[in-house]
Design a protein around this motif. Sequence first.
Motif, short mmCIF file in Angstrom:
data_model
loop_
_atom_site.label_atom_id
_atom_site.label_comp_id
_atom_site.label_asym_id
_atom_site.label_seq_id
_atom_site.Cartn_x
_atom_site.Cartn_y
_atom_site.Cartn_z
N LEU A 87 9.59 10.88 14.02
CA LEU A 87 8.70 11.98 13.73
C LEU A 87 7.36 11.77 14.44
O LEU A 87 6.76 12.69 14.94
N LEU A 88 6.96 10.53 14.48
CA LEU A 88 5.65 10.25 15.04
C LEU A 88 5.78 9.09 16.00
O LEU A 88 5.51 7.95 15.67
N TYR A 140 5.99 7.51 6.01
CA TYR A 140 5.88 6.66 7.20
C TYR A 140 4.51 6.00 7.26
O TYR A 140 4.39 4.81 7.47
N TYR A 141 3.48 6.81 7.07
CA TYR A 141 2.13 6.24 7.11
C TYR A 141 1.96 5.17 6.05
O TYR A 141 1.38 4.11 6.28
N ALA A 142 2.47 5.46 4.87
CA ALA A 142 2.31 4.48 3.80
C ALA A 142 3.02 3.19 4.15
O ALA A 142 2.50 2.10 3.93
N GLU A 143 4.18 3.30 4.76
CA GLU A 143 4.91 2.09 5.09
C GLU A 143 4.24 1.32 6.21
O GLU A 143 4.38 0.11 6.31
N GLN A 144 3.51 2.01 7.03
CA GLN A 144 2.80 1.34 8.10
C GLN A 144 1.49 0.72 7.63
O GLN A 144 0.72 0.22 8.42
N GLY A 145 1.23 0.79 6.36
CA GLY A 145 0.00 0.20 5.85
C GLY A 145 -1.19 1.13 5.90
O GLY A 145 -2.30 0.71 5.66
N ASP A 146 -0.99 2.38 6.24
CA ASP A 146 -2.11 3.31 6.30
C ASP A 146 -2.01 4.28 5.13
O ASP A 146 -1.74 5.47 5.29
N VAL A 147 -2.25 3.75 3.97
CA VAL A 147 -2.15 4.58 2.79
C VAL A 147 -3.30 5.58 2.74
O VAL A 147 -3.23 6.62 2.09
N THR A 202 -4.10 -4.86 5.07
CA THR A 202 -3.21 -3.72 5.19
C THR A 202 -1.77 -4.15 5.45
O THR A 202 -0.93 -3.32 5.74
N SER A 203 -1.53 -5.43 5.37
CA SER A 203 -0.21 -6.02 5.58
C SER A 203 0.35 -5.68 6.95
O SER A 203 1.55 -5.60 7.13
N LEU A 244 0.84 -1.19 0.00
CA LEU A 244 0.00 0.00 0.00
C LEU A 244 0.88 1.23 0.00
O LEU A 244 0.94 1.97 0.95
N GLY A 245 1.55 1.41 -1.07
CA GLY A 245 2.32 2.63 -1.20
C GLY A 245 3.68 2.59 -0.56
O GLY A 245 4.26 3.64 -0.29
N ARG A 246 4.18 1.40 -0.31
CA ARG A 246 5.53 1.31 0.23
C ARG A 246 6.53 1.31 -0.91
O ARG A 246 6.23 0.93 -2.03
N MET A 277 6.61 12.08 6.82
CA MET A 277 5.50 11.55 7.59
C MET A 277 4.56 10.74 6.70
O MET A 277 4.11 9.66 7.07
#
Lengths: 415, 747
Positions: free
Chosen positions: A406-407, B600-607, A288-289, A231-233, B597
């Motif tokens: 960052l988060l 980061y969200y995208a990598e965490q699966g929260d696209v 969502t993997s 998903l966009g990685r 950021m």
Amino acid sequence: MFVARSIAADHKDLIHDVSYDFHGRRMATCSSDQSVKVWDKSENGEWHCTASWKTHSGSVWRVTWAHPEFGQVLASCSFDRTAAVWEEIVGESNDKQRGLSHWIKRTTLVDSRTSVTDVKFAPKHMGLMLTTCSADGVVRIYEAPDVMNLSQWSLQHEISCKLSCSCISWNPSSSRAHPPMFAVGSDDSNVTYGGKVQIYEYNENTRKYGKAETLMTVTDAVHDIAFAPNLGRSFHVLAIATKDVRIFKLVPMRKESTSTGPTKFEVQTVAQFDNHNSQVWRVSWNITSTLLASSGDDGCVRLWKANYMDNWKCTGILKGDGSPLTGSSGQPTAMSTVVGSSVQTSQNALNGMSAGRYFFPPLDPPRAGTRYGHLLPPSSLIEHCDAEPIQPQPQALPHRLSSRSLLPLPEAEGQ
Amino acid sequence: MEKMSRVTTALSSNTISGRTMFCHLDAPANAISVCRDATQVVVAGRNIFKIYGLEEEQFVEKLNLRVGRKPSLNFSCADVMWHQMEENLLATAATNGAVVTWNLGKPSRNKQDQLFTEHKRTVNKVCFHPTEVYMLLSGSQDGFMKCFDLRKKESVSTFSGRVICFSCLGSFYVTCNSKITEGWLATGGRDKMVKVWDMTTNRAKEIYCVQTIASVARVKWRPERKFHLATCSMMVDHNIYVWDIRRPFIPFATFEEHKDVTTGIVWRHQHDPHFLLSGSKDSTLYQHMFKDATRPVDKANPEGLCFGLLGDLAFAAKESLISSDANRKPYPGGDRRYPIFFFKKPDPTEQFAHVSSALSVFETDLDSNRMDWFVKTAQLYLLSGKPFAELCDHNAKVAQELKRPQVSTTWTMLRIMFSDPANLTTPGPNHNLSKLGTLPLMNSFSMKEMGSGMGTESRLERSKGDSRQDNIHLEPGNSHISNNNEENEETEGSDGQAEYMFGDAELDDDDLYSLPTSVPEYALPQEAFQLRHEIMDNPSAPEHLQQDKADSPHVSGNEAEVTCLTPIESFSLISISQPLYSPHLPASFFCPIVREMLSYYAEQGDVQMAVSVLIVLGDRIRKEIDDLTQEHWYMSYIDLLQRFELWNVSNEVIKLSTCSAITCLNQTSTTLHINCSNCKRPMSNKGWICDRCHQCASVCAVCHHVVKGLFVWCQGCSHGGHLEHMMNWLKSSAHCPAGCGHLCEYT
């Protein structure tokens, strides 16, 4: 928390595969009894078998759904050396009233000389493409040039992997930065050499698939392989079911624009778990993997989740028949018997309380305010589930950390 | 292994031992047969007719029966049979229709004994009577079966070809060693089926049926095993299968040595189940040891597992795996390839026969449905149509209500970062939200700007280590539900601390995750005075500058309020009421952070978050992220939305996207065919004005206004209008609101 709903599948032999469709409302099962069954979820959440038919003249190893854009289409592969494409026919009013649907065979792919061990549709953005792999180590990629005509498939690529293939997985990434890529696992039982997982990538220039990577560290027979939904990685995550569960991360190296070869990957072993303590048969990612499920010869499903540091942990164990998990099954030996029995006791108590159908993933953190809280083992016991995950290489850290920090509020994903 | 086989075969008079071995023949074999004492095997084919001796390690050629200068067609054998009582007697079926018997006891080189030429066409099969020494049976493609008495020169009886086993021009073959004890008969044929018939009753009854993948050429019962039989096929498939007829789907064992069609199979000894001989068109003669057979069932996957869309898991597993631990075989000690004659308990044959799978679905219970947050978020987020700040506030609130404090915080931060300070008119919410936003901001700043004092990593580690302070930061995110709720903030306790943080499947053994149970003393009231009091105690540090910068837009809007919250470890990050730098930081200042950021969200699966922010920020961030990545995010999110059948949201995202590759998704292969509601003629594709009556075609039949937005119309009468109007109308009447009398139908 999971509720187990058992379904009377009524297959006459082993079920080899279950597969959800795109929207998660239909399910297909295939079995050695040469049949495929399609299950539909009704309004109240019950699963009903709406179709069951003989598909092959041998064990059906795998069944898979096409993207619904192409219609209600299934593909199956079998010991009888064929793969077949099936389409649901609508408008049969009699059948519809009885809650049955009708599937007809659109094509049989007969190119393999040995058992076809896996069949997968390519990601939707590539068009209607079907991939098979067979026990003699050949991967075949078919394409239906006309998506309206499912009876015509042309063999586009034939890739010899040298090793007996058992499973295949497409990289689902739809990014144009990622060329089409798939991974093949081999169930070759000779452990003296590695490379039981090979990764192939499409080369735009040669218009062929070429080997991009071989995972030499995988030496045991591989039974299942699954790319995580991307998903966009920018990188890819691959789960492998072999004698243990492994998670690999494939980070594409920046490619010079002039180079024509396949993408080079930095391969990181992110996690490796032998908690099943036996052969692992299947791995599956959630949408969502964020969650990986694996099942092994111990008859348990284990759930794995990464925390914000990319440390993977076991977060739940589901027993196939809903019975309580005994202390011996799959718990690492480091765990003392006392701990084991306490887990068991709490499990039993839980199950007794909820009539045996509910069970709580025993390694969940206790949640304040829930009535289960006091029954669960203290959090110190939770450690026992952790097989030592292999830490990523330190040099990879700075970038990752900087983006993380960052988060730093980790979020409970999908409560 | 050897010892075991010796033991088992000791039952019979002689002992057999050996190994898997093969020898090359000069020509393809058509049939093989063994003599009674299992020491010799005869191989017959079109161009071969030889006897081989079976020795421990190898095949040894004993005799070539194909002699004579002029090869006769009589030597061209389709089948061969060694007499089971008379050791010297052989019979062959020739392709020219002759049935020949051979006597090995003859002194001459040519051992041919008798010749029967009664069949008109190729003889497929010959068979000696198992007990009557002189009886020989033959079956031919001419449709007749003849019984010869070897003492006479001719057939004693002829059966019509319509006997079941020889019908279909010999495509059915009967095993000659049909189970006498059981009265069972096995047949295999071109229909790819092996059927087992119970012959004990008057009418043969089919009791088992095995489906094979190719036409069956030969069927042989396995000695000493009641339910086993071996088959080979006449085309396509080169393997030899041994089936357990009770489990007709998976072969019990497979021999895969042959490279071409296997033409003859025979069990070496009639009381030994471990040796199988086979001849093939690939000109080899094999002896197979049963222990060397491959077991397809070992490679067969006993489990299936799949994640559903909503986080439910479908799991199918072999019942023995999940029902009891007794049968479990640990890896790798429990070798699953035990040969059948290792009679362990439980009997593997029995285990093999009774197998089934249990299918179950693990469903997440409704309350904690794992993907609910996604659907709700997608539906509730506002991506356009309001000022930027409001969108952020709204989305922050949505995230808050769905208990996703981190996302909520991010939205708030974004608003602070990118808002034009002049637009800030609601100080209350700003204040609270800015508190939430502070921590991440500080981190990022300290990392980026604080190069002199401390390295990024050590800084980070320390902040991790200090869980108490982290907790403080987490706290407001937790119970902060409404934006303007000072009371709540002041009185909030530790309730529910653990709940918001952890999903069902979370472990809390990480520093950052663990929340101490002590109630943090921190509670930041909105009143500026208290806050200022706190600040007074803290010495100023260089970091203030950065901190101040971060919150400066907000500060400028509401001077009295101070933005910094709590010190992070040794740094007392406070803010000063007077900004040292210009409060109007260019928005582009934040872009690198925001970009990171989003990744980061995208990598965490929260696209979802990545795309939503991308849309809401629009031009503010677009240039910072390369098009490929943007497109990838959009595609992924749209794919997810479509999975959940959130078509409207998906469409909105497509519409709002700025990637050309995405926006064109909506414009390809979508055709609208409409009729003018006035003249009922098909409209051309030029807008909504009818060519013929020159009126607007999309007038609502209820309110008579031009419809913008969702338009629904009846395909029968071409009248329609606003979706809502039509829905209301149809509640009261089934007729068309335009008065045309049509009974409109909407689906």
